[in-house]
Design a protein around this motif. Sequence first.
Motif, PDB file in Angstrom:
ATOM      1  N   SER A  12      10.925  48.050 158.207  1.00 30.43           N
ATOM      2  CA  SER A  12      11.135  49.494 158.294  1.00 30.43           C
ATOM      3  C   SER A  12       9.841  50.263 158.566  1.00 30.43           C
ATOM      4  CB  SER A  12      11.763  50.009 156.987  1.00 30.43           C
ATOM      5  OG  SER A  12      10.839  49.932 155.917  1.00 30.43           O
ATOM      6  N   LEU A  13       8.702  49.585 158.362  1.00 26.73           N
ATOM      7  CA  LEU A  13       7.413  50.258 158.532  1.00 26.73           C
ATOM      8  C   LEU A  13       7.144  50.663 159.984  1.00 26.73           C
ATOM      9  CD1 LEU A  13       5.156  48.057 156.203  1.00 26.73           C
ATOM     10  CD2 LEU A  13       6.175  50.293 155.699  1.00 26.73           C
ATOM     11  N   VAL A  14       7.859  50.030 160.924  1.00 27.73           N
ATOM     12  CA  VAL A  14       7.624  50.355 162.344  1.00 27.73           C
ATOM     13  C   VAL A  14       8.365  51.622 162.758  1.00 27.73           C
ATOM     14  CG1 VAL A  14       7.284  47.924 162.909  1.00 27.73           C
ATOM     15  CG2 VAL A  14       9.555  48.937 163.152  1.00 27.73           C
ATOM     16  N   TYR A  15       9.227  52.140 161.865  1.00 29.75           N
ATOM     17  CA  TYR A  15      10.011  53.329 162.200  1.00 29.75           C
ATOM     18  C   TYR A  15       9.582  54.526 161.349  1.00 29.75           C
ATOM     19  CZ  TYR A  15      13.038  49.808 164.315  1.00 29.75           C
ATOM     20  OH  TYR A  15      13.517  48.770 165.054  1.00 29.75           O
ATOM     21  N   THR A  16       9.803  55.690 161.895  1.00 26.67           N
ATOM     22  CA  THR A  16       9.536  56.935 161.168  1.00 26.67           C
ATOM     23  C   THR A  16      10.652  57.934 161.454  1.00 26.67           C
ATOM     24  OG1 THR A  16       8.227  57.816 163.026  1.00 26.67           O
ATOM     25  CG2 THR A  16       7.024  56.683 161.256  1.00 26.67           C
ATOM     26  N   GLY A  17      10.787  58.903 160.569  1.00 29.65           N
ATOM     27  CA  GLY A  17      11.730  59.988 160.798  1.00 29.65           C
ATOM     28  C   GLY A  17      13.176  59.537 160.952  1.00 29.65           C
ATOM     29  N   PHE A  18      13.830  60.034 162.002  1.00 32.76           N
ATOM     30  CA  PHE A  18      15.251  59.765 162.235  1.00 32.76           C
ATOM     31  C   PHE A  18      15.519  58.281 162.464  1.00 32.76           C
ATOM     32  CE2 PHE A  18      19.022  59.581 165.054  1.00 32.76           C
ATOM     33  CZ  PHE A  18      19.949  60.161 164.185  1.00 32.76           C
ATOM     34  N   ASP A  19      14.612  57.601 163.173  1.00 35.51           N
ATOM     35  CA  ASP A  19      14.792  56.171 163.448  1.00 35.51           C
ATOM     36  C   ASP A  19      14.817  55.358 162.149  1.00 35.51           C
ATOM     37  OD1 ASP A  19      14.957  56.536 166.128  1.00 35.51           O
ATOM     38  OD2 ASP A  19      12.883  55.977 166.570  1.00 35.51           O
ATOM     39  N   LYS A  20      13.994  55.733 161.181  1.00 31.55           N
ATOM     40  CA  LYS A  20      13.978  55.018 159.898  1.00 31.55           C
ATOM     41  C   LYS A  20      15.297  55.232 159.155  1.00 31.55           C
ATOM     42  CE  LYS A  20      10.387  54.142 157.439  1.00 31.55           C
ATOM     43  NZ  LYS A  20       9.193  54.125 156.557  1.00 31.55           N
ATOM     44  N   TRP A  21      15.861  56.443 159.245  1.00 32.37           N
ATOM     45  CA  TRP A  21      17.164  56.718 158.635  1.00 32.37           C
ATOM     46  C   TRP A  21      18.250  55.849 159.267  1.00 32.37           C
ATOM     47  CZ3 TRP A  21      18.552  59.031 154.310  1.00 32.37           C
ATOM     48  CH2 TRP A  21      17.687  59.950 153.726  1.00 32.37           C
ATOM     49  N   ILE A  22      18.228  55.750 160.601  1.00 36.61           N
ATOM     50  CA  ILE A  22      19.221  54.932 161.312  1.00 36.61           C
ATOM     51  C   ILE A  22      19.104  53.472 160.886  1.00 36.61           C
ATOM     52  CG2 ILE A  22      19.909  54.018 163.567  1.00 36.61           C
ATOM     53  CD1 ILE A  22      20.820  56.849 163.137  1.00 36.61           C
ATOM     54  N   PHE A  23      17.891  52.971 160.824  1.00 36.07           N
ATOM     55  CA  PHE A  23      17.636  51.590 160.427  1.00 36.07           C
ATOM     56  C   PHE A  23      18.151  51.328 159.011  1.00 36.07           C
ATOM     57  CE2 PHE A  23      14.882  48.550 158.214  1.00 36.07           C
ATOM     58  CZ  PHE A  23      15.005  47.437 159.024  1.00 36.07           C
ATOM     59  N   THR A  24      17.821  52.208 158.089  1.00 30.37           N
ATOM     60  CA  THR A  24      18.216  52.047 156.689  1.00 30.37           C
ATOM     61  C   THR A  24      19.728  52.108 156.512  1.00 30.37           C
ATOM     62  OG1 THR A  24      16.145  53.121 156.010  1.00 30.37           O
ATOM     63  CG2 THR A  24      17.879  52.923 154.349  1.00 30.37           C
ATOM     64  N   LEU A  25      20.356  53.109 157.104  1.00 32.07           N
ATOM     65  CA  LEU A  25      21.805  53.276 156.968  1.00 32.07           C
ATOM     66  C   LEU A  25      22.569  52.133 157.626  1.00 32.07           C
ATOM     67  CD1 LEU A  25      22.164  57.135 157.565  1.00 32.07           C
ATOM     68  CD2 LEU A  25      22.329  55.890 155.394  1.00 32.07           C
TER      69      LEU A  25
END
Length: 206
Positions: A136-149
């Motif tokens: 998850s460290l490679v993502y920030t903002g909206f992309d991190k939310w998409i990855f997590t969800l």
Amino acid sequence: MEPLLHGMMLAFGLILPLGIQNVFIFNQGATHKKFTYALPAVITAGVCDSLLISLAVGGVSIIILSFEWLRTVMFLIGFFFLTYMGWLMWKENPELKKQQESNPFSAKRQIVFAASVSLLNPHAILDTIGVIGTSSLVYTGFDKWIFTLTCILISWIWFFSLAIAGKKIGQIDTSGKLLKRMNQISALIIWGMAVYMGYQLFVTGE
């Protein structure tokens, strides 16, 4: 699209192997008279996985597991709990008549056991932290939310699918003989994990 596909592949990769959590959810679906009776286990497992994934992405769990004594305590608790759970599954006799008279696992026991196999499994926690948390460290903002969800959604879909598959097997095997053998295989898998945890305790204690 990249965080969505990335999350799907990672979540499936971590959750597909036949682990303690999967075995327990499948058995609840198989040994209960109605599918709804297995929902406490399914929902608890989903909530616990959602919590672990959220903590992993947030980085909180990395701080917690940095304490060596806490890791040792987790392995010790996990060893005794899995040994006990394996014994319960081994001696369980899932006959259809008994299912109609009473539920093999009450809602309260399902919640306690599902939470335990989810939160007292050090390897599952370390895998979640090491793989999902790090990725998850490679993502920030909206992309991190998409990855997590996405990771969380895959977990929920998988647990419901396991319970449904178990229910179908339970409907086919009305005599309970197949389920009895499956319970015994599940017990052996769980005992194997308990032995492995005991070995980890021995190695880390040297």
